[in-house]
Structure formats: structure tokens, C-alpha cells
Scaffold this motif. Structure first.
Motif, short mmCIF file in Angstrom:
data_model
loop_
_atom_site.label_atom_id
_atom_site.label_comp_id
_atom_site.label_asym_id
_atom_site.label_seq_id
_atom_site.Cartn_x
_atom_site.Cartn_y
_atom_site.Cartn_z
N THR A 93 -5.46 2.48 8.36
CA THR A 93 -6.83 2.50 8.86
C THR A 93 -7.52 3.75 8.31
OG1 THR A 93 -6.19 1.35 10.88
CG2 THR A 93 -8.28 2.54 10.93
N VAL A 94 -8.72 3.56 7.76
CA VAL A 94 -9.48 4.68 7.20
C VAL A 94 -10.00 5.54 8.35
CG1 VAL A 94 -11.47 5.35 5.80
CG2 VAL A 94 -10.16 3.30 5.20
N ARG A 95 -9.63 6.82 8.35
CA ARG A 95 -10.14 7.75 9.35
C ARG A 95 -11.43 8.41 8.90
NH1 ARG A 95 -5.25 11.53 10.23
NH2 ARG A 95 -6.99 12.94 10.42
N GLU A 96 -11.54 8.63 7.58
CA GLU A 96 -12.69 9.37 7.06
C GLU A 96 -12.88 9.05 5.58
OE1 GLU A 96 -13.95 14.11 6.53
OE2 GLU A 96 -11.94 13.57 7.21
N CYS A 122 -6.54 8.25 5.37
CA CYS A 122 -5.93 7.33 6.33
C CYS A 122 -4.95 8.12 7.20
CB CYS A 122 -5.22 6.20 5.59
SG CYS A 122 -6.39 5.10 4.72
N GLU A 123 -4.32 7.45 8.17
CA GLU A 123 -3.47 8.18 9.11
C GLU A 123 -2.35 8.95 8.42
OE1 GLU A 123 -3.77 4.81 9.16
OE2 GLU A 123 -4.21 4.09 11.17
N GLU A 124 -1.66 8.31 7.49
CA GLU A 124 -0.46 8.90 6.90
C GLU A 124 -0.65 9.43 5.48
OE1 GLU A 124 2.83 9.18 8.25
OE2 GLU A 124 1.67 8.90 10.07
N TYR A 125 -1.71 9.04 4.83
CA TYR A 125 -1.89 9.42 3.43
C TYR A 125 -3.37 9.58 3.12
CZ TYR A 125 -3.51 4.68 2.49
OH TYR A 125 -4.22 3.52 2.50
N GLU A 126 -3.63 10.06 1.90
CA GLU A 126 -5.01 10.26 1.46
C GLU A 126 -5.12 9.83 0.00
OE1 GLU A 126 -7.51 14.29 0.51
OE2 GLU A 126 -6.54 14.16 2.48
N HIS A 139 -17.97 5.23 -6.43
CA HIS A 139 -18.50 4.19 -5.54
C HIS A 139 -17.42 3.73 -4.56
CE1 HIS A 139 -21.87 3.77 -8.37
NE2 HIS A 139 -20.95 3.87 -9.32
N PRO A 140 -17.35 4.34 -3.36
CA PRO A 140 -16.36 3.85 -2.39
C PRO A 140 -16.81 2.52 -1.80
CG PRO A 140 -17.63 5.66 -1.46
CD PRO A 140 -18.10 5.48 -2.87
N TYR A 141 -15.85 1.64 -1.53
CA TYR A 141 -16.14 0.34 -0.92
C TYR A 141 -15.80 0.33 0.56
CZ TYR A 141 -15.62 -1.43 -5.80
OH TYR A 141 -15.70 -1.66 -7.14
N VAL A 142 -15.18 1.39 1.06
CA VAL A 142 -14.68 1.41 2.43
C VAL A 142 -15.36 2.51 3.23
CG1 VAL A 142 -12.45 0.45 1.76
CG2 VAL A 142 -12.75 2.94 1.81
N ASP A 147 -9.69 -1.33 8.19
CA ASP A 147 -8.25 -1.54 8.05
C ASP A 147 -7.97 -2.00 6.63
OD1 ASP A 147 -7.48 -0.90 10.70
OD2 ASP A 147 -8.18 -2.87 11.37
N LEU A 148 -7.07 -1.30 5.96
CA LEU A 148 -6.75 -1.60 4.56
C LEU A 148 -5.39 -2.27 4.43
CD1 LEU A 148 -7.76 1.82 2.91
CD2 LEU A 148 -9.17 -0.23 3.23
N ASP A 149 -5.30 -3.15 3.45
CA ASP A 149 -4.02 -3.71 3.03
C ASP A 149 -3.58 -2.95 1.79
OD1 ASP A 149 -3.99 -5.75 4.98
OD2 ASP A 149 -5.27 -7.01 3.71
#
Length: 195
Positions: A93-96, A122-126, A139-142, A147-149
Motif C-alpha cells: 500500500t502506498v503511504r506517500e 510503501c510499508e516495507e520498501y520504497e 509522471h507518477p500514476y499512483v 494498493d499495488l500488485d
């Protein structure tokens, strides 16, 4: 051919300019048509199969593998011939989503760590999308809350650069199946399956 969002917006003015340019100076028209076609080709977005473990956020050459504040960073340099659509290395899940202004040094140089970038945290990674000397548009899409797959498209960088993954805590060099100099495609495994 699938294209990244905005590709036609960039290419259309070039194609339109080809008409008057041909009337004013005939050889210039075909050159502008070729330039417009290159812009579309540069923004191509082909299907990519998604591997296991943590996957590459970009197509290109692994240019960075280093420890950073107790975590592993892996960066992929995208040449002008690479696909520049970027993907999520893991589900989460994208936090920021943070835009960080900066310089425009060549993306393959050590100085590029100070370049303009967009951080997708995201919670565990960036995942960090880094502009290069020629690339001026990320150009970010999120956005926060998405929630990302694993392997999902998260953005693209117009004309260049690098995409880094700050790995989850506990991922080490021994987990990697790539090293500096390895060519990868977006969605290809950077690590073996995670337990």
C-alpha cells in the motif's frame, strides 16, 4: 503498440510542425516526422511478465547495489533505448508519493543521487524514480492509499534516467540474483522468492 500516458501529447506538435516545415524547407519535414515517431517509440509500454520475489522497477542495467542506512538499495539505469515505464517491485500500500526537487546530472553518475526524484513509499520498501540530465518529467500514476500488485505500473519518466528500490529490511546481497552490470526488464526478478 501500447504507449505511456501523454505520449501523443508530446508527439502531436512535432507531427503538426512537419507540415509547414516541409513547405519551408522540404528535408526538415521528414526529419520532424521521424522525431515524432521516436517520441512515440520512446514512450512505448509493452507487456512484461512478472517474476518472483522483488522485481525490477525498470528496464535497463543495474547500476547501483549498495548498503544505505542498514538497508540494500538497487538502482536500474535506463538508457535512451530502454522502456521508461516503471513498475512496483512488490505488492503493498502506498503511504506517500513525494516529489523532491534537485539537479539534472547524468543518471549513471554518482552525482545523480541529488537529482530531481519522486519517492513512492510503501510499508516495507520504497521506489525512487530519478530524473537524468535530459529527463525533466517524472509522471507518477499512483497516490497515497493505493494498493499495488507486484509488477503494476506506477509511473514513467519522459526521456531518461534511473529507478531505485530501497529494499525491505532483512533483504541482503545474498538474496539478489543480479549484480551491477546485469541487464534487466521491468518485472524481472531482482531476488529469489521471498520466504
Amino acid at each position: 503498440m501500447d504507449l505511456a500516458p501523454g505520449a501523443w501529447r508530446l508527439a502531436t506538435p512535432v507531427f503538426l510542425l512537419a507540415v509547414p516545415a516541409t513547405l519551408l524547407f522540404a528535408p526538415l519535414g521528414p526529419l520532424l516526422v521521424l522525431l515524432g515517431a521516436f517520441v512515440l517509440w520512446f514512450h512505448r509500454d509493452p507487456h512484461r511478465p512478472v517474476g518472483d520475489g522483488i522485481v525490477a522497477p525498470a528496464e535497463g542495467t543495474v547500476s547501483v547495489v549498495r548498503e544505505e542506512d542498514g538497508r540494500l538499495r538497487v538502482g536500474v539505469f535506463m538508457s535512451p533505448f530502454s522502456v521508461h515505464v516503471n513498475r512496483a517491485p512488490l505488492a503493498g500500500t502506498v503511504r506517500e508519493v513525494e516529489h523532491v526537487p534537485g539537479a539534472y546530472k547524468p543518471a549513471f553518475s554518482k552525482d545523480s543521487d541529488r537529482n530531481e526524484r519522486v519517492r513512492v513509499v510503501c510499508e516495507e520498501y520504497e521506489t525512487v524514480l530519478i530524473a537524468g540530465w535530459f529527463a525533466r518529467r517524472i509522471h507518477p500514476y499512483v497516490e497515497a492509499g493505493d494498493d499495488l500488485d507486484r509488477g503494476q505500473r506506477i509511473g514513467h519518466i519522459s526521456f531518461g534516467s534511473r529507478a531505485d528500490v530501497l529494499m525491505p529490511p532483512g533483504v541482503t546481497r545474498e538474496d539478489l540474483v543480479v549484480d551491477v552490470g546485469t541487464r534487466v526488464r521491468a518485472g524481472e526478478s531482482l531476488t529469489g522468492p521471498l520466504t
